[in-house]
Scaffold this motif. Structure first.
Motif, PDB file in Angstrom:
ATOM      1  N   LEU A  26      81.230  79.404  14.220  1.00 57.26           N
ATOM      2  CA  LEU A  26      81.714  80.772  14.022  1.00 57.26           C
ATOM      3  C   LEU A  26      81.443  81.669  15.224  1.00 57.26           C
ATOM      4  O   LEU A  26      81.661  82.865  15.157  1.00 57.26           O
ATOM      5  CB  LEU A  26      81.083  81.370  12.763  1.00 57.26           C
ATOM      6  CG  LEU A  26      81.365  80.615  11.461  1.00 57.26           C
ATOM      7  CD1 LEU A  26      80.605  81.227  10.306  1.00 57.26           C
ATOM      8  CD2 LEU A  26      82.855  80.591  11.175  1.00 57.26           C
ATOM      9  N   GLY A  27      80.956  81.086  16.309  1.00 57.19           N
ATOM     10  CA  GLY A  27      80.776  81.870  17.514  1.00 57.19           C
ATOM     11  C   GLY A  27      79.371  82.358  17.775  1.00 57.19           C
ATOM     12  O   GLY A  27      79.068  82.810  18.865  1.00 57.19           O
ATOM     13  N   HIS A  28      78.502  82.298  16.782  1.00 58.49           N
ATOM     14  CA  HIS A  28      77.123  82.743  16.977  1.00 58.49           C
ATOM     15  C   HIS A  28      76.211  81.860  16.126  1.00 58.49           C
ATOM     16  O   HIS A  28      76.543  81.558  14.975  1.00 58.49           O
ATOM     17  CB  HIS A  28      76.966  84.208  16.566  1.00 58.49           C
ATOM     18  CG  HIS A  28      75.672  84.801  17.019  1.00 58.49           C
ATOM     19  ND1 HIS A  28      74.513  84.666  16.306  1.00 58.49           N
ATOM     20  CD2 HIS A  28      75.363  85.523  18.121  1.00 58.49           C
ATOM     21  CE1 HIS A  28      73.526  85.278  16.935  1.00 58.49           C
ATOM     22  NE2 HIS A  28      74.027  85.816  18.049  1.00 58.49           N
ATOM     23  N   PRO A  29      75.068  81.440  16.668  1.00 57.97           N
ATOM     24  CA  PRO A  29      74.165  80.568  15.904  1.00 57.97           C
ATOM     25  C   PRO A  29      73.718  81.166  14.570  1.00 57.97           C
ATOM     26  O   PRO A  29      73.545  80.443  13.592  1.00 57.97           O
ATOM     27  CB  PRO A  29      72.969  80.366  16.833  1.00 57.97           C
ATOM     28  CG  PRO A  29      73.463  80.689  18.191  1.00 57.97           C
ATOM     29  CD  PRO A  29      74.575  81.675  18.027  1.00 57.97           C
ATOM     30  N   LEU A  30      73.540  82.486  14.516  1.00 53.41           N
ATOM     31  CA  LEU A  30      73.129  83.128  13.264  1.00 53.41           C
ATOM     32  C   LEU A  30      74.200  82.960  12.190  1.00 53.41           C
ATOM     33  O   LEU A  30      73.915  82.570  11.057  1.00 53.41           O
ATOM     34  CB  LEU A  30      72.839  84.612  13.489  1.00 53.41           C
ATOM     35  CG  LEU A  30      72.539  85.433  12.227  1.00 53.41           C
ATOM     36  CD1 LEU A  30      71.259  84.938  11.577  1.00 53.41           C
ATOM     37  CD2 LEU A  30      72.435  86.898  12.554  1.00 53.41           C
ATOM     38  N   LEU A  31      75.441  83.219  12.544  1.00 51.09           N
ATOM     39  CA  LEU A  31      76.543  83.069  11.586  1.00 51.09           C
ATOM     40  C   LEU A  31      76.703  81.618  11.156  1.00 51.09           C
ATOM     41  O   LEU A  31      76.943  81.340   9.973  1.00 51.09           O
ATOM     42  CB  LEU A  31      77.847  83.590  12.190  1.00 51.09           C
ATOM     43  CG  LEU A  31      77.902  85.077  12.510  1.00 51.09           C
ATOM     44  CD1 LEU A  31      79.212  85.415  13.205  1.00 51.09           C
ATOM     45  CD2 LEU A  31      77.718  85.902  11.256  1.00 51.09           C
ATOM     46  N   ASN A  32      76.588  80.693  12.105  1.00 48.89           N
ATOM     47  CA  ASN A  32      76.692  79.272  11.770  1.00 48.89           C
ATOM     48  C   ASN A  32      75.606  78.864  10.776  1.00 48.89           C
ATOM     49  O   ASN A  32      75.869  78.171   9.794  1.00 48.89           O
ATOM     50  CB  ASN A  32      76.566  78.406  13.026  1.00 48.89           C
ATOM     51  CG  ASN A  32      77.688  78.630  14.000  1.00 48.89           C
ATOM     52  OD1 ASN A  32      78.736  79.157  13.666  1.00 48.89           O
ATOM     53  ND2 ASN A  32      77.449  78.228  15.246  1.00 48.89           N
ATOM     54  N   ARG A  33      74.402  79.318  11.033  1.00 46.60           N
ATOM     55  CA  ARG A  33      73.265  78.948  10.181  1.00 46.60           C
ATOM     56  C   ARG A  33      73.408  79.530   8.772  1.00 46.60           C
ATOM     57  O   ARG A  33      73.173  78.842   7.783  1.00 46.60           O
ATOM     58  CB  ARG A  33      71.986  79.445  10.839  1.00 46.60           C
ATOM     59  CG  ARG A  33      70.755  78.987  10.143  1.00 46.60           C
ATOM     60  CD  ARG A  33      69.548  79.333  10.959  1.00 46.60           C
ATOM     61  NE  ARG A  33      68.368  78.851  10.267  1.00 46.60           N
ATOM     62  CZ  ARG A  33      67.232  78.637  10.855  1.00 46.60           C
ATOM     63  NH1 ARG A  33      67.095  78.828  12.134  1.00 46.60           N
ATOM     64  NH2 ARG A  33      66.203  78.220  10.152  1.00 46.60           N
ATOM     65  N   VAL A  34      73.791  80.786   8.676  1.00 47.80           N
ATOM     66  CA  VAL A  34      73.956  81.426   7.371  1.00 47.80           C
ATOM     67  C   VAL A  34      75.066  80.743   6.575  1.00 47.80           C
ATOM     68  O   VAL A  34      74.908  80.430   5.394  1.00 47.80           O
ATOM     69  CB  VAL A  34      74.226  82.939   7.532  1.00 47.80           C
ATOM     70  CG1 VAL A  34      74.666  83.562   6.221  1.00 47.80           C
ATOM     71  CG2 VAL A  34      72.988  83.643   8.060  1.00 47.80           C
ATOM     72  N   ALA A  35      76.210  80.487   7.228  1.00 48.70           N
ATOM     73  CA  ALA A  35      77.333  79.858   6.541  1.00 48.70           C
ATOM     74  C   ALA A  35      76.991  78.455   6.069  1.00 48.70           C
ATOM     75  O   ALA A  35      77.291  78.077   4.924  1.00 48.70           O
ATOM     76  CB  ALA A  35      78.555  79.827   7.455  1.00 48.70           C
ATOM     77  N   GLU A  36      76.348  77.669   6.909  1.00 42.95           N
ATOM     78  CA  GLU A  36      75.978  76.308   6.517  1.00 42.95           C
ATOM     79  C   GLU A  36      74.966  76.309   5.372  1.00 42.95           C
ATOM     80  O   GLU A  36      75.095  75.530   4.425  1.00 42.95           O
ATOM     81  CB  GLU A  36      75.427  75.549   7.716  1.00 42.95           C
ATOM     82  CG  GLU A  36      76.498  75.186   8.708  1.00 42.95           C
ATOM     83  CD  GLU A  36      75.960  74.464   9.927  1.00 42.95           C
ATOM     84  OE1 GLU A  36      74.868  73.867   9.841  1.00 42.95           O
ATOM     85  OE2 GLU A  36      76.641  74.496  10.960  1.00 42.95           O
ATOM     86  N   SER A  37      73.982  77.180   5.441  1.00 45.34           N
ATOM     87  CA  SER A  37      72.979  77.264   4.375  1.00 45.34           C
ATOM     88  C   SER A  37      73.630  77.689   3.066  1.00 45.34           C
ATOM     89  O   SER A  37      73.319  77.144   2.003  1.00 45.34           O
ATOM     90  CB  SER A  37      71.881  78.255   4.746  1.00 45.34           C
ATOM     91  OG  SER A  37      71.192  77.828   5.882  1.00 45.34           O
ATOM     92  N   PHE A  38      74.521  78.672   3.146  1.00 41.95           N
ATOM     93  CA  PHE A  38      75.200  79.152   1.947  1.00 41.95           C
ATOM     94  C   PHE A  38      76.002  78.027   1.293  1.00 41.95           C
ATOM     95  O   PHE A  38      75.889  77.801   0.085  1.00 41.95           O
ATOM     96  CB  PHE A  38      76.125  80.326   2.301  1.00 41.95           C
ATOM     97  CG  PHE A  38      76.829  80.897   1.103  1.00 41.95           C
ATOM     98  CD1 PHE A  38      76.257  81.929   0.392  1.00 41.95           C
ATOM     99  CD2 PHE A  38      78.052  80.389   0.678  1.00 41.95           C
ATOM    100  CE1 PHE A  38      76.888  82.454  -0.731  1.00 41.95           C
ATOM    101  CE2 PHE A  38      78.688  80.899  -0.431  1.00 41.95           C
ATOM    102  CZ  PHE A  38      78.109  81.934  -1.135  1.00 41.95           C
ATOM    103  N   ILE A  39      76.802  77.317   2.076  1.00 39.52           N
ATOM    104  CA  ILE A  39      77.659  76.259   1.528  1.00 39.52           C
ATOM    105  C   ILE A  39      76.831  75.136   0.921  1.00 39.52           C
ATOM    106  O   ILE A  39      77.110  74.660  -0.191  1.00 39.52           O
ATOM    107  CB  ILE A  39      78.606  75.702   2.617  1.00 39.52           C
ATOM    108  CG1 ILE A  39      79.583  76.783   3.082  1.00 39.52           C
ATOM    109  CG2 ILE A  39      79.343  74.463   2.138  1.00 39.52           C
ATOM    110  CD1 ILE A  39      80.520  77.290   2.009  1.00 39.52           C
ATOM    111  N   LYS A  40      75.816  74.693   1.617  1.00 42.15           N
ATOM    112  CA  LYS A  40      74.971  73.604   1.111  1.00 42.15           C
ATOM    113  C   LYS A  40      74.282  73.997  -0.194  1.00 42.15           C
ATOM    114  O   LYS A  40      74.286  73.242  -1.167  1.00 42.15           O
ATOM    115  CB  LYS A  40      73.932  73.205   2.152  1.00 42.15           C
ATOM    116  CG  LYS A  40      74.518  72.488   3.354  1.00 42.15           C
ATOM    117  CD  LYS A  40      73.443  72.221   4.393  1.00 42.15           C
ATOM    118  CE  LYS A  40      73.991  71.582   5.636  1.00 42.15           C
ATOM    119  NZ  LYS A  40      72.957  71.365   6.669  1.00 42.15           N
ATOM    120  N   ALA A  41      73.679  75.174  -0.225  1.00 39.69           N
ATOM    121  CA  ALA A  41      72.947  75.596  -1.425  1.00 39.69           C
ATOM    122  C   ALA A  41      73.896  75.919  -2.577  1.00 39.69           C
ATOM    123  O   ALA A  41      73.565  75.666  -3.735  1.00 39.69           O
ATOM    124  CB  ALA A  41      72.068  76.800  -1.110  1.00 39.69           C
TER     125      ALA A  41
END
Length: 177
Positions: A26-41
């Motif tokens: 998504l262009g920024h590590p913070l956004l990538n991390r939040v999105a991946e955590s959200f989807i997995k959980a």
């Protein structure tokens, strides 16, 4: 068929590869991390909600067929989906989808908020320690408390303290094990 070999990976190798690449860019590590955590959980929350409902449905079916010696699970009714009454299949399915979605959203929210806060605090402070975990856990607990139907002041404080304590303990114990 192609002349190349198919790559055979074990299940654990597949899981480890997710940590390296990721699902999103998504262009920024913070956004990538939040999105991946959200989807997995959120996926885990949905599986948990549906499996819990399946368990209670099977348990009630077993108890209704054998009325002699049937035992009651304490708190079983309290954890069931409130709108799922079995009146019609369509109403039951709609209630299950609605409540599974809500629970998925709660799990995803918790993971996304926690992951984003720990990353942001690490970047802002330049260190990843128990203090980041405590603040992230407390704010995640507040966010979860606010998703409840009947939120009280005491419940928000309780969830903040619990989130901070669990998160801090996990951070401190991760260095031991």
């Amino acid at each position: 068929m192609s002349s190349g070999k198919l790559e055979n990976k074990s299940f654990m190798e597949e899981l480890r590869s997710f940590d390296k690449g990721g699902f999103f860019e998504l262009g920024h590590p913070l956004l990538n991390r939040v999105a991946e955590s959200f989807i997995k959980a959120a996926g885990i929350g949905a599986i948990q909600a549906v499996s819990r409902e399946a368990y209670f449905t099977a348990f009630e079916g077993e108890n209704s067929s054998s009325s002699v010696g049937a035992t009651e699970i304490p708190g079983a009714k309290k954890h069931r989906f409130p709108d799922l009454r079995g009146e019609t299949n369509r109403k039951s399915l709609e209630a299950m989808v609605k409540n599974t979605g809500k629970e998925s959203l709660q799990w995803g929210l918790a993971a996304g908020v926690y992951s984003g806060l720990t990353y942001g605090l690490k970047e802002a402070r330049g260190a990843h320690d128990w203090k980041n975990s405590a603040v992230a856990g407390a704010l995640t607990g507040v966010a979860l408390a606010l998703t409840s139907d009947d939120t009280t002041h005491e419940q928000v404080v309780h969830c903040a303290i619990t989130g901070a304590a669990i998160s801090t303990a996990a951070n401190l114990l991760s260095g031991i094990f």
